[in-house]
Design a protein around this motif. Sequence first.
Motif, PDB file in Angstrom:
ATOM      1  N   VAL A 253      44.254  71.257  44.505  1.00 13.01           N
ATOM      2  CA  VAL A 253      44.053  70.286  45.589  1.00 13.01           C
ATOM      3  C   VAL A 253      42.591  70.311  46.045  1.00 13.01           C
ATOM      4  N   THR A 257      39.940  67.371  45.827  1.00 17.15           N
ATOM      5  CA  THR A 257      39.318  66.913  47.078  1.00 17.15           C
ATOM      6  C   THR A 257      37.805  66.790  46.914  1.00 17.15           C
ATOM      7  N   ASP A 278      44.238  65.017  51.572  1.00 10.29           N
ATOM      8  CA  ASP A 278      45.347  65.827  51.045  1.00 10.29           C
ATOM      9  C   ASP A 278      45.495  67.151  51.786  1.00 10.29           C
ATOM     10  N   LYS A 281      48.784  68.963  51.740  1.00 10.36           N
ATOM     11  CA  LYS A 281      49.497  69.251  50.492  1.00 10.36           C
ATOM     12  C   LYS A 281      49.979  70.702  50.403  1.00 10.36           C
ATOM     13  N   HIS A 298      53.085  64.434  52.567  1.00 13.11           N
ATOM     14  CA  HIS A 298      51.777  64.993  52.948  1.00 13.11           C
ATOM     15  C   HIS A 298      50.863  64.004  53.687  1.00 13.11           C
ATOM     16  N   ASP A 331      47.981  56.940  50.389  1.00 17.05           N
ATOM     17  CA  ASP A 331      48.910  56.959  49.264  1.00 17.05           C
ATOM     18  C   ASP A 331      49.973  55.873  49.410  1.00 17.05           C
ATOM     19  N   ASP A 363      40.038  58.492  44.975  1.00 15.71           N
ATOM     20  CA  ASP A 363      41.212  59.365  44.845  1.00 15.71           C
ATOM     21  C   ASP A 363      41.719  59.308  43.407  1.00 15.71           C
TER      22      ASP A 363
END
Length: 448
Positions: A253, A257, A278, A281, A298, A331, A363
């Motif tokens: 993650v 990122t 994120d 997450k 998330h 998302d 992303d």
Amino acid sequence: MQIEMPRGANYIIDTLKQAGFEAYIVGGCVRDAVLGLKPHDWDITTNARPEQVKRLFGKTIDTGIQHGTVTVLVPKSVTLGEVPYDFEVTTYRLDGVYEDHRRPKAVTFTGALSDDLARRDFTINAMAYNHEDGLVDIYGGQKDLADGVIRCVGNPEERFSEDALRVLRAVRFAAKLDFTIEDDTRMAIQTHVLDLAFVSAERIREELTKLLTSNHPGRIREAYKLGITGVVLPEFDRMMEQEQNNPYHCYSVGEHTIHVVEAVPPEVHLRYAALLHDVAKPACHTTDEKGIDHFYGHPQIGTKDAVKILRRLKFDNDTIRKVERLVRYHDYDIGDTEKGMRHFLAKFGTEDFPDYMKLRRADMAGQSSYRLDERRAYLEKLEELYQAVTSRGDCLSLKELALSGRDLMEMGVPAGPGLGRMLDKLLTHVLDHPEDNNREALIKYLHI
Ligand code: ATP
Ligand code: MG
């Protein structure tokens, strides 16, 4: 060496010198000018006391008078319209005792430029210049600039124990200039990193923001390795430690990122949205029976976490609001119809949609190549839908409804929550059927 400076800076230095004082440009502007970069502000240092500076210039502001800083506003007759016209003029000073690794409690003015340069953090930031004396470089700043090195002025242990913020500043200058941190300086950072906990949130925010909006925000990795994020942004450490076994991802993650941060433009809200999109997450992590990792929910939890982090860093409400929305919807499944896009824009707003797409593209770029074409095509489709819906001027908010609250009241609907619900119902209908955004159709719809 000759440094070109703005008319206003020349004027202030000349005026001070004609009155019998010393004066130089100093710090960041000298560093940037030597590097051939454009300085964004020009700080001046002088042995004149603040009262003396104020007496010499017509318009001044007491910016930080207790620290010896006066802002001089140079008249237009001198600058001829050139910017900047405002310059911070600070009296040579020794920094007194530092309290709790924060700010010096009191400062003492001094008559020697060398004292003032000695209090500065890094060699590259400790040079002064005027046309008469040229570059004053007591600590080898020019060599460190040429070698690409961040090195403390004097004993690094002492310098970091005086002010722990310098630990973070070392990495942010490394990120700005793509420099390496010299070994003794690096070792002292590791000794003093925990003292960052005593530094005010505002000062941390300034430096973290400069690191993130620099040309090399990926240097946050180094802040992580040195234990800096562990103190100022422990949530980032959790991200670095969270692997993602999932076909869409090829990075942890944290690494993902970093890729996203690098891929969005260097604007504060975009870089922080990328940093925090994120963030939840690790907390939302589950693994299914096939061993695939999931992070359900998330974005929602991450929205709350992002706001909490930005509040902790004492961010302004406007930035918090922008980041909050970007994280919440990063998302979001908009679908692939104009109707879906209208419903999304009614929630998200149209103004920041271009930023939203920048985040979504970044992303995607930070993910694996699995079904990449498909995902890329989807983002293209979103752009098209956005163009179609906005260029036609479809109604996307209560403001644009063909019937207002006032209209409804004139038709006899009583004011109150019922009226609000009726307007919401109309908007939902119009988002589904944009062609119905006219009085007649809406009245018919309401059966009034
Ligand atoms: P930027 O271009 O990013 O503004 P800068 O070098 O001007 O970089 P500032 O934070 O504006 O950085 O500080 C101006 C100058 O003041 C620095 O160049 C440095 O000489 C000195 N300075 C600032 N903060 C500190 C600190 N915490 N400890 C020691 N010196 C500092
Ligand atoms: Mg500066």
